[in-house]
Design a protein around this motif. Structure first.
Motif, PDB file in Angstrom:
ATOM      1  N   TRP A  92       6.386  18.348   0.105  1.00  0.00           N
ATOM      2  CA  TRP A  92       5.509  18.916  -0.920  1.00  0.00           C
ATOM      3  C   TRP A  92       5.940  18.504  -2.327  1.00  0.00           C
ATOM      4  O   TRP A  92       5.467  19.079  -3.315  1.00  0.00           O
ATOM      5  N   PRO A 137       1.492  17.312   1.730  1.00  0.00           N
ATOM      6  CA  PRO A 137       1.598  18.294   2.811  1.00  0.00           C
ATOM      7  C   PRO A 137       0.986  17.793   4.110  1.00  0.00           C
ATOM      8  O   PRO A 137       0.071  16.969   4.125  1.00  0.00           O
ATOM      9  N   TRP A 171      -2.113  22.157   6.814  1.00  0.00           N
ATOM     10  CA  TRP A 171      -2.221  23.117   5.714  1.00  0.00           C
ATOM     11  C   TRP A 171      -3.638  23.068   5.167  1.00  0.00           C
ATOM     12  O   TRP A 171      -4.155  21.998   4.840  1.00  0.00           O
ATOM     13  N   ARG A 214      -1.785  25.481  -1.440  1.00  0.00           N
ATOM     14  CA  ARG A 214      -1.072  26.703  -1.846  1.00  0.00           C
ATOM     15  C   ARG A 214      -1.732  27.961  -1.268  1.00  0.00           C
ATOM     16  O   ARG A 214      -1.034  28.911  -0.884  1.00  0.00           O
ATOM     17  N   LEU A 262      -0.555  29.004   2.078  1.00  0.00           N
ATOM     18  CA  LEU A 262       0.799  29.538   2.128  1.00  0.00           C
ATOM     19  C   LEU A 262       0.804  31.056   2.039  1.00  0.00           C
ATOM     20  O   LEU A 262       1.418  31.740   2.861  1.00  0.00           O
ATOM     21  N   GLU A 272      10.275  29.538   4.243  1.00  0.00           N
ATOM     22  CA  GLU A 272       9.680  28.206   4.250  1.00  0.00           C
ATOM     23  C   GLU A 272       8.381  28.171   3.439  1.00  0.00           C
ATOM     24  O   GLU A 272       8.065  27.168   2.783  1.00  0.00           O
ATOM     25  N   ARG A 312       7.820  25.879  -0.161  1.00  0.00           N
ATOM     26  CA  ARG A 312       6.686  25.005  -0.458  1.00  0.00           C
ATOM     27  C   ARG A 312       5.917  25.477  -1.695  1.00  0.00           C
ATOM     28  O   ARG A 312       5.461  24.668  -2.499  1.00  0.00           O
ATOM     29  N   SER A 319       7.155  24.283  -4.980  1.00  0.00           N
ATOM     30  CA  SER A 319       7.257  22.831  -5.115  1.00  0.00           C
ATOM     31  C   SER A 319       6.140  22.299  -6.007  1.00  0.00           C
ATOM     32  O   SER A 319       5.264  23.029  -6.474  1.00  0.00           O
TER      33      SER A 319
END
Length: 521
Positions: A38, A44, A48, A61, A64, A91, A95, A98
């Motif tokens: 990322w 990614p 995702w 995002r 996430l 985790e 990300r 990032s």
């Protein structure tokens, strides 16, 4: 990829995770723990979800923080097992902080050069008089005046949909881990990969200060204020206060009053007439979708508003359901062509409220139309596919739907309104060989002095393999007895001052660990 449909067998209760919940957890674990890049030099993994609800939510995002929502809900069934949830949350946060976590703020700089070339589907999100000269939702516009270029995606004036959901994600991580890490420093990647140091506490304080100084709410993109995002920022503060005992959520009810007065209106009959998708303070313009579609502005807010204001949320839910016709049993849902993003929230809300009649009606449609499937090489992952021709299930739309699979009614409200501190000194499972071994249930009964554990083969091909895990914080290791599948067992030994090591084979077992003499069994 192998997939097969499966009939619904009822939502998870606090007594244990159902098969669908276990399958969803398995897929979330895959996504969280499989390495991908990322950074500004990488990209990614395609699973995702950066495909749902363009142009505003089609950034990875969003997947996430949506992935995290089931973790504290699942914890009700396994309060004595936290480590997998904590690993997943770690985790997700890694990300989120990032470059790709804030890729919109870091790369969509200044005015949009394609402002007059948007796809027709996007125009519904732009006020008609402004089309052709106004950026759509999702174009963050970092650098626009009067704010100028702000390299820090967390410490800027706008971008509340970044820091608000980060604060909520950090709170969920603390909730599932039981840790006390609000002052631990971490780094966020910003514009041109500049690094900015933050803590959970500083982010929460920053958001609270913005609410105090801006009764209309902080903005997301330059220059849009979304009730959706502002509600999520408030929920992060609510969780922070519940976990830590602060009062940072205190200014949020004032924003709710402002929202009711300025961001929505009713007809003379009391039906929903307008509800702000967003408000632009620079243009002095509220954008609400027309006709029944106005209700689509309400549903994204409900998940975040409900734990903060039950009465308001129930009222908005009823208004939106009535406006769309979803609460009318005489109108078949398949004729209404409901948006899966919002019907998923309606199913969750009816489940959360224990509105059984509405939940059953929506559930019947969901089971028929949204393709519930186990998938993967061993059919041990689960998701809904919604008719999308995609390699992987959509994370964002699955996330709200899975809340109704993974918890009992009221679970979401309890997370944000009831302290979990009482269970943090009780016996806990650690070193579980997940995802080979799954934990369906792990609950202490301190009144009767025992721990109940239900295991499963999370990886079916490992059925029967030997495994072991540790149970820590046992009050009296000298007075322990263990019962496995109804039979007293000696497949354990004391491994520390307040811990034991338990040996099992991978599979479906019920284990009861007694902290006193066997007379309590």
């Amino acid at each position: 990829m192998n997939t097969h449909p499966v009939a619904w067998q009822g939502a998870t209760s606090a007594a244990g995770l159902n098969d669908r919940a276990l399958g969803w957890l398995r897929f979330v674990w895959d996504k969280a723990t499989t390495p991908d890049d990322w950074s500004d030099q990488g990209e990614p993994h395609p699973w995702w979800d950066r495909y749902t609800a363009p142009p505003m939510c089609s950034f990875p995002r969003f997947d996430l923080h949506y992935m995290a929502y089931v973790l504290p809900v699942m914890l009700e069934a396994t309060p004595a097992w936290r480590e997998a949830y904590t690993r997943i949350a770690d985790e997700l946060i890694r990300r989120y902080t990032s470059f790709w976590g804030a890729v919109d703020w870091n790369t969509l700089i200044g005015p949009d050069p394609g402002v007059d070339h948007y796809p027709p589907a996007w125009l519904a999100f732009i006020p008609e008089p402004l089309r052709g000269r106004y950026a759509p939702p999702g174009w963050t516009g970092n650098g626009l005046e009067p704010w100028g270029l702000q390299p820090d995606p967390c410490g800027c004036d706008g971008n509340v949909f970044y820091r608000g959901w980060l604060n909520l994600l950090l709170g969920i991580r603390r909730y599932v881990s039981g840790g006390t890490d609000e002052h631990t420093q971490f780094v966020i990647s910003g514009y041109k990969n500049r690094q900015f140091t933050w803590t959970h506490a500083r982010i929460a304080e920053f958001i609270s200060a913005q609410f105090r100084s801006r009764p209309q709410g902080p903005h997301c993109e330059n220059t849009k204020i979304w009730p959706f995002c502002v509600s999520a920022a408030g929920l992060g503060l609510k969780l922070y206060d519940t976990l830590i005992g602060t009062n940072l959520h205190q200014p949020f009810p004032r924003w709710i009053d402002y929202m009711r007065k300025h961001y929505m209106s009713l007809t003379r009959r009391g039906d929903l007439r307008t509800f702000a998708l967003y408000y632009d303070p620079m243009e002095h313009r509220l954008h609400s979708l027309p006709g029944p579609s106005v209700a689509h502005g309400v549903f994204p807010c409900l998940l975040y508003l409900y734990p903060q204001d039950r009465e308001l949320s129930l009222w908005l839910y009823k208004l939106a359901m009535r406006r769309l016709g979803w609460s009318d049993p005489s109108l078949p849902l398949d004729r209404l062509r409901p948006d899966p993003n919002h019907l998923s929230t309606a199913l969750w809300m009816s489940h959360e409220l224990a509105d059984i009649e509405t939940e059953q009606r929506i559930r019947s449609f969901v089971e028929k139309e949204y393709q519930p499937r186990f998938f993967g090489d061993e059919d041990d992952r689960f998701a809904f596919w919604f008719g999308y021709n995609s390699t992987w299930p959509r994370g964002q739309v699955n996330a709200s739907l899975m809340l109704a699979e993974c918890g009992s009614p009221g679970a979401w409200w309890r997370i944000y309104n009831q302290s979990r501190a009482a269970g943090l000194d009780e016996p806990e499972l650690v070193g579980v060989d997940y995802p080979i071994v799954g934990i369906r249930r792990a609950q202490n009964d301190m009144a009767h002095r025992h721990l109940t554990i239900q295991t499963t083969a999370a990886t079916p091909s490992r059925q029967g393999s030997p495994t072991s895990f540790t149970i820590t914080r046992i009050p009296h290791t000298a007075d322990i007895s263990v019962v496995i599948d109804g039979q007293e067992s000696n497949r354990w030994h004391v491994s520390g001052k307040n811990s034991i090591r338990l040996d099992l084979d991978v599979g479906a077992h019920e284990v009861r660990v007694f902290f006193t003499n066997s007379s309590l069994r």
